[in-house]
Design an enzyme around this catalytic site. Structure first.
Site, PDB file in Angstrom:
ATOM      1  N   PHE A 106       0.699  -1.161  -0.133  1.00  0.00           N
ATOM      2  CA  PHE A 106      -0.107  -0.295   0.089  1.00  0.00           C
ATOM      3  C   PHE A 106       0.753   1.271  -0.015  1.00  0.00           C
ATOM      4  CE2 PHE A 106       0.663  -0.064   4.564  1.00  0.00           C
ATOM      5  CZ  PHE A 106       0.757   1.103   4.988  1.00  0.00           C
ATOM      6  N   LYS A 107       2.213   1.049   0.408  1.00  0.00           N
ATOM      7  CA  LYS A 107       2.895   2.142   0.630  1.00  0.00           C
ATOM      8  C   LYS A 107       3.451   2.817  -0.764  1.00  0.00           C
ATOM      9  CE  LYS A 107       4.117   1.118   5.394  1.00  0.00           C
ATOM     10  NZ  LYS A 107       4.741   0.825   6.222  1.00  0.00           N
ATOM     11  N   ASP A 108       2.986   2.252  -1.939  1.00  0.00           N
ATOM     12  CA  ASP A 108       3.712   2.601  -3.196  1.00  0.00           C
ATOM     13  C   ASP A 108       3.160   3.847  -3.470  1.00  0.00           C
ATOM     14  OD1 ASP A 108       5.318   0.443  -4.169  1.00  0.00           O
ATOM     15  OD2 ASP A 108       3.748  -0.695  -4.453  1.00  0.00           O
ATOM     16  N   ALA A 111       4.949   6.887  -1.622  1.00  0.00           N
ATOM     17  CA  ALA A 111       6.249   6.813  -1.843  1.00  0.00           C
ATOM     18  C   ALA A 111       6.491   7.475  -3.132  1.00  0.00           C
ATOM     19  CB  ALA A 111       6.869   5.480  -1.754  1.00  0.00           C
ATOM     20  N   THR A 144       7.678  -0.212   3.867  1.00  0.00           N
ATOM     21  CA  THR A 144       7.870   1.207   3.647  1.00  0.00           C
ATOM     22  C   THR A 144       9.213   1.225   2.879  1.00  0.00           C
ATOM     23  OG1 THR A 144       7.022   2.059   5.517  1.00  0.00           O
ATOM     24  CG2 THR A 144       8.568   3.581   4.723  1.00  0.00           C
TER      25      THR A 144
END
Length: 446
Positions: A106-108, A111, A144
């Site tokens: 989900f952090k794509d 970022a 992350t």
């Protein structure tokens, strides 16, 4: 838009400073002075809009005063080259699959968005306003690091240092940020995630180090990293509305570690996103759950669990949640606690419970949960009320935790090609103690 510090002792910052610096001078987290409500017409039309168009409207509400309109649209559409569907797991319970980005986590979104926004500021800033290269420090308990490393890979003028706890991330997660090279350096810290995070925060506060190199963070302490994650929740509500559900019935359950993801959802709620209530699902690191029950926040060292990306004992974004519902400190702790618990409930699960949930869900529905998603799914099973529809975040592809998932379920999960490619690379990492003196000495030589 101006940004203030949660500690209230730093000067106001514009978006450029908030993104480039990451952390305020008083060690507080940046908060926008205003959270603008989106017009009702947007919510009425949302169910017929694409994910990219929804995200652009949300981004304009947050960043439109500080980023050129065309540049912001290009940035959003470049960031969202994939969808995040909702998948029905059982009656009235849906999975919001946030793992369709480049690193299957989900952090794509956050970022990649931050990388492009930093590029924008490096390009348009007045001479000397940013100056030279930017060094990104990021602590990771798992996803992350891979998301940030791949989001910034090859970005000119930016070098990334990924700090991760030795032996406490999955082998596939580790491959995703230790095999890249180029402008990515992996630092293997002999400690836990909280030690990595402490090193990052100490670096920001060290005057000599900051004179030597320009530092920022790509953890969710950075406004450009966590705010774009609100896109997911607007899209989820739109997809549920298209299926005929009423917003007043929607419960959003977010597996939570450093609390950046649920914090983004709460910012969306402040913008008018019609979600009825939220559940923060924890593993054995239950500091926030304890706060909900008692009103007391007692951070402590994290413990290692099956859901390693949630192994956080002092979540940074608790300060933002507290600030959001305290009226910037104008309410008493008891009043603030009451406001928070009227909207957010909690749940906490042991490794044994997580494994049992994964087995039960797979047996009854055929859906494969990763350990983090399992916390969210079980929290809905335990807390959903009649007439409500629940959505839990499945935050990473189960293949990123293949050893754990296969062992629990007796499966042999196929590894997607994108993950398999990382596993062919050669590990490159720098061994580091958790002593800030050693970390500073290393950076001073760069």
């Amino acid at each position: 838009m101006k940004y203030y510090s949660t500690n209230g002792k730093a000067p106001l910052a514009d978006l450029q400073k908030a993104v480039v610096k990451g952390l305020a001078e008083d060690r507080g987290l940046y908060m926008p002075e205003e959270i603008y409500k989106l017009p009702q017409a947007f919510f009425d039309d949302m169910k017929g809009m694409s994910f990219q168009d929804i995200a652009y409207n949300v981004a304009s509400n947050f960043f439109g005063e500080d980023v050129d309109e065309d540049a912001l649209q290009d940035l959003v559409f470049d960031t969202l080259s994939f969808d995040c569907p909702i998948v029905k797991v059982e009656e009235n319970i849906y999975s919001l699959e946030l793992f369709h980005g480049p690193t299957l986590a989900f952090k794509d979104v956050g970022a990649r968005f931050m990388a492009r926004l930093l590029q924008y500021f490096l390009r348009v800033a007045p001479s000397g306003a940013v100056g030279g290269s930017v060094n990104v420090l990021v602590a990771t308990s798992g996803d992350t690091g891979s998301a940030v490393a791949n989001g910034f890979l090859g970005v000119e003028g930016i070098h990334v240092y990924v700090l991760y706890p030795k032996g406490k991330v999955s082998p596939i997660q580790e491959c995703q940020f230790t095999t890249l090279g180029k402008n990515i350096t992996a630092i293997e810290v002999d400690g836990v995630f909280d030690d990595c995070q402490a090193l990052v925060k100490s670096a920001f506060m060290d005057e000599e180090l900051n004179k030597h190199m320009m530092l920022t963070s790509a953890n969710s302490i950075n406004v450009a990293r966590f705010l774009p994650q609100a896109f997911y929740y607007f899209n989820a509500v739109a997809r549920l509305a298209a299926l005929g559900y009423q917003p007043s019935d929607i419960v959003m359950c977010v597996p939570s570690g450093n609390f950046g993801n649920i914090c983004a959802a709460l910012f969306g709620h402040q913008m008018g996103l019609p979600i009825h209530r939220f559940i923060a699902a924890n593993n054995a690191n239950d500091v926030f759950y304890e706060y909900l029950q008692t009103g007391q926040y007692n951070p402590r060292p994290s413990v290692q669990t099956l859901a390693n990306a949630m192994d956080v004992g002092d979540p940074s974004n608790f300060a933002r949640i507290l600030n959001l519902y305290s009226g910037n400190g104008s309410l008493s702790p008891a009043e603030t606690h009451q406001r928070i618990t009227s909207l957010i409930s909690g749940a906490t699960y042991s490794d044994e419970q997580i494994a049992d949930t994964m087995r039960q869900c797979y047996k009854e529905t055929g859906y494969i949960l990763d350990p983090h998603g399992a916390c969210g799914y079980q929290a809905l099973k335990d807390n959903l009320r009649p007439g409500e529809v629940g959505v839990f975040c499945e935050t990473a592809h189960p293949a990123k935790f293949k050893e754990k998932v296969d062992s629990i379920l007796g499966t042999d999960i196929e590894i997607p090609d994108r993950l398999a490619a990382f596993m062919k690379g050669q590990k490159q990492s720098v061994a580091m103690s958790k002593d800030f003196k050693n970390f500073k000495e290393y950076l001073m030589k760069q």
